[in-house]
Design a protein around this motif. Structure first.
Motif, mmCIF file in Angstrom:
data_model
loop_
_atom_site.group_PDB
_atom_site.id
_atom_site.type_symbol
_atom_site.label_atom_id
_atom_site.label_comp_id
_atom_site.label_asym_id
_atom_site.label_seq_id
_atom_site.Cartn_x
_atom_site.Cartn_y
_atom_site.Cartn_z
ATOM 1 N N LEU A 31 0.834 -1.207 0.000
ATOM 2 C CA LEU A 31 0.000 0.000 0.000
ATOM 3 C C LEU A 31 0.871 1.260 0.000
ATOM 4 N N THR A 32 1.945 1.257 0.750
ATOM 5 C CA THR A 32 2.875 2.394 0.753
ATOM 6 C C THR A 32 3.386 2.640 -0.666
ATOM 7 N N ALA A 33 3.783 1.563 -1.331
ATOM 8 C CA ALA A 33 4.317 1.697 -2.695
ATOM 9 C C ALA A 33 3.236 2.168 -3.663
ATOM 10 N N ALA A 34 2.011 1.692 -3.457
ATOM 11 C CA ALA A 34 0.918 2.071 -4.362
ATOM 12 C C ALA A 34 0.576 3.556 -4.219
ATOM 13 N N ILE A 35 0.616 4.045 -3.005
ATOM 14 C CA ILE A 35 0.307 5.465 -2.776
ATOM 15 C C ILE A 35 1.376 6.329 -3.460
ATOM 16 N N GLU A 36 2.627 5.915 -3.331
ATOM 17 C CA GLU A 36 3.714 6.640 -3.996
ATOM 18 C C GLU A 36 3.530 6.571 -5.520
ATOM 19 N N TRP A 37 3.214 5.375 -6.010
ATOM 20 C CA TRP A 37 3.003 5.161 -7.453
ATOM 21 C C TRP A 37 1.892 6.092 -7.951
ATOM 22 N N ALA A 38 0.813 6.182 -7.188
ATOM 23 C CA ALA A 38 -0.343 6.990 -7.600
ATOM 24 C C ALA A 38 -0.014 8.487 -7.555
ATOM 25 N N ARG A 39 0.714 8.886 -6.535
ATOM 26 C CA ARG A 39 1.082 10.315 -6.442
ATOM 27 C C ARG A 39 1.991 10.714 -7.593
ATOM 28 N N GLU A 40 2.923 9.831 -7.928
ATOM 29 C CA GLU A 40 3.844 10.128 -9.039
ATOM 30 C C GLU A 40 3.090 10.327 -10.349
ATOM 31 N N ARG A 41 1.935 9.669 -10.459
ATOM 32 C CA ARG A 41 1.145 9.768 -11.693
ATOM 33 C C ARG A 41 0.003 10.777 -11.560
ATOM 34 N N SER A 42 0.084 11.579 -10.509
ATOM 35 C CA SER A 42 -0.882 12.666 -10.290
ATOM 36 C C SER A 42 -2.322 12.203 -10.146
ATOM 37 N N LEU A 43 -2.531 10.961 -9.708
ATOM 38 C CA LEU A 43 -3.895 10.578 -9.339
ATOM 39 C C LEU A 43 -4.288 11.402 -8.109
ATOM 40 N N HIS A 44 -5.554 11.756 -8.013
ATOM 41 C CA HIS A 44 -5.956 12.561 -6.851
ATOM 42 C C HIS A 44 -6.580 11.699 -5.752
ATOM 43 N N LYS A 45 -6.830 10.408 -6.074
ATOM 44 C CA LYS A 45 -7.558 9.585 -5.105
ATOM 45 C C LYS A 45 -7.347 8.102 -5.389
ATOM 46 N N LEU A 46 -7.302 7.318 -4.307
ATOM 47 C CA LEU A 46 -7.371 5.854 -4.421
ATOM 48 C C LEU A 46 -8.662 5.399 -3.769
ATOM 49 N N SER A 47 -9.292 4.396 -4.335
ATOM 50 C CA SER A 47 -10.549 3.903 -3.779
ATOM 51 C C SER A 47 -10.568 2.380 -3.843
ATOM 52 N N LEU A 48 -11.500 1.795 -3.132
ATOM 53 C CA LEU A 48 -11.607 0.328 -3.113
ATOM 54 C C LEU A 48 -12.929 -0.086 -2.490
ATOM 55 N N GLY A 49 -13.276 -1.331 -2.736
ATOM 56 C CA GLY A 49 -14.425 -1.941 -2.064
ATOM 57 C C GLY A 49 -13.925 -3.122 -1.251
ATOM 58 N N VAL A 50 -14.470 -3.285 -0.055
ATOM 59 C CA VAL A 50 -14.012 -4.360 0.830
ATOM 60 C C VAL A 50 -15.239 -4.969 1.506
ATOM 61 N N PHE A 51 -15.252 -6.308 1.638
ATOM 62 C CA PHE A 51 -16.379 -6.937 2.333
ATOM 63 C C PHE A 51 -16.453 -6.408 3.763
ATOM 64 N N ALA A 52 -17.670 -6.199 4.232
ATOM 65 C CA ALA A 52 -17.881 -5.565 5.542
ATOM 66 C C ALA A 52 -17.294 -6.386 6.691
ATOM 67 N N HIS A 53 -17.145 -7.715 6.500
ATOM 68 C CA HIS A 53 -16.616 -8.561 7.582
ATOM 69 C C HIS A 53 -15.084 -8.626 7.565
ATOM 70 N N ALA A 85 -8.846 -2.612 8.679
ATOM 71 C CA ALA A 85 -7.858 -2.023 9.601
ATOM 72 C C ALA A 85 -6.636 -1.530 8.831
ATOM 73 N N LEU A 86 -6.207 -2.326 7.849
ATOM 74 C CA LEU A 86 -5.052 -1.913 7.026
ATOM 75 C C LEU A 86 -5.359 -0.600 6.301
ATOM 76 N N TYR A 87 -6.517 -0.520 5.664
ATOM 77 C CA TYR A 87 -6.844 0.687 4.897
ATOM 78 C C TYR A 87 -7.007 1.899 5.821
ATOM 79 N N ARG A 88 -7.638 1.696 6.955
ATOM 80 C CA ARG A 88 -7.792 2.820 7.902
ATOM 81 C C ARG A 88 -6.429 3.329 8.357
ATOM 82 N N LYS A 89 -5.506 2.383 8.574
ATOM 83 C CA LYS A 89 -4.159 2.758 9.030
ATOM 84 C C LYS A 89 -3.501 3.733 8.050
ATOM 85 N N PHE A 90 -3.854 3.600 6.766
ATOM 86 C CA PHE A 90 -3.266 4.473 5.746
ATOM 87 C C PHE A 90 -4.135 5.703 5.462
ATOM 88 N N GLY A 91 -5.194 5.883 6.231
ATOM 89 C CA GLY A 91 -6.005 7.086 6.104
ATOM 90 C C GLY A 91 -7.227 6.955 5.217
#
Ligand SMILES: CC(C)(COP(=O)(O)OP(=O)(O)OC[C@H]1O[C@@H](n2cnc3c(N)ncnc32)[C@H](O)[C@@H]1OP(=O)(O)O)[C@@H](O)C(=O)NCCC(=O)NCCS
Length: 158
Positions: free
Chosen positions: A96-118, A124-130
């Motif tokens: 996830l750290t690498a993906a955020i860097e990858w996305a910023r380098e390409r000027s994406l303004h947002k990352l999104s995802l869908g995750v099962f509620a359970h 917890a991982l995604y919340r940890k990254f904001g």
């Protein structure tokens, strides 16, 4: 693995088959990702979008991957898995750290995802990254068992 050091690098063409095998193994769990067995491993390997896939590797072994599906509208949609025996060691966080860097380098303004509620580990991982919860899709996924599962939409402004 499990205690060997790992590195994160962009996926390469020769990673196609191990990526598809890993994807199929996690699909067998019928828990964290939407795809359920059977997975056509050869077809999945052939159609894999190698661009924008990051892999976690220890030597020749691939223990996790993250793919960013880049939209034309400035955001990228994430999908990721870590092999069961590689979990809980920071591989997901490193991807996830690498993906955020990858996305910023390409000027994406947002990352999104869908995750099962359970899926407490992933949420917890995604919340940890904001990432923040943006909505809930109720009874959205029909599983092979017939159950209908909720999904949480999450997003991170970069
Ligand atoms: C979700 C997943 C990617 C996490 O990968 P991982 O390599 O185990 O994650 P990490 O070791 O980097 O852990 C990151 C954080 O996740 C959380 N976490 C991990 N495992 C957890 C668990 N079993 N329960 C609760 N939180 C957990 C913790 O907040 C942890 O942070 P910390 O190490 O600072 O405590 C992995 O469990 C997985 O691939 N699961 C199956 C497929 C899947 O669900 N993919 C996501 C679909 S949306």
């Amino acid at each position: 693995m499990p205690d060997a050091p790992f590195e994160i690098r962009p996926a390469r063409d020769e990673d196609r088959l191990p990526l598809a095998v890993l994807f199929a193994a996690v699909a067998e769990e019928r828990d964290g990702i939407a795809t359920e067995p059977p997975v056509d491993v050869e077809a999945r390997a052939a159609s894999w979008t190698i661009d924008a896939t990051l892999v976690a590797v220890a030597g020749a072994e691939i223990g996790g991957f993250l793919h960013v599906e880049r939209s034309r509208h400035g955001f990228g949609e994430i999908g990721m898995v870590v092999a069961r025996e590689w979990r809980g060691r920071g591989v997901g966080s490193a991807l996830l750290t690498a993906a955020i860097e990858w996305a910023r380098e390409r000027s994406l303004h947002k990352l999104s995802l869908g995750v099962f509620a359970h899926n407490a580990a992933a949420i917890a991982l995604y919340r940890k990254f904001g990432f923040v919860e943006e909505g809930r899709r109720v009874k959205h996924y029909r599983r092979a068992s017939g159950e209908l599962w909720d999904a949480i939409e999450m997003g991170l402004l970069l």
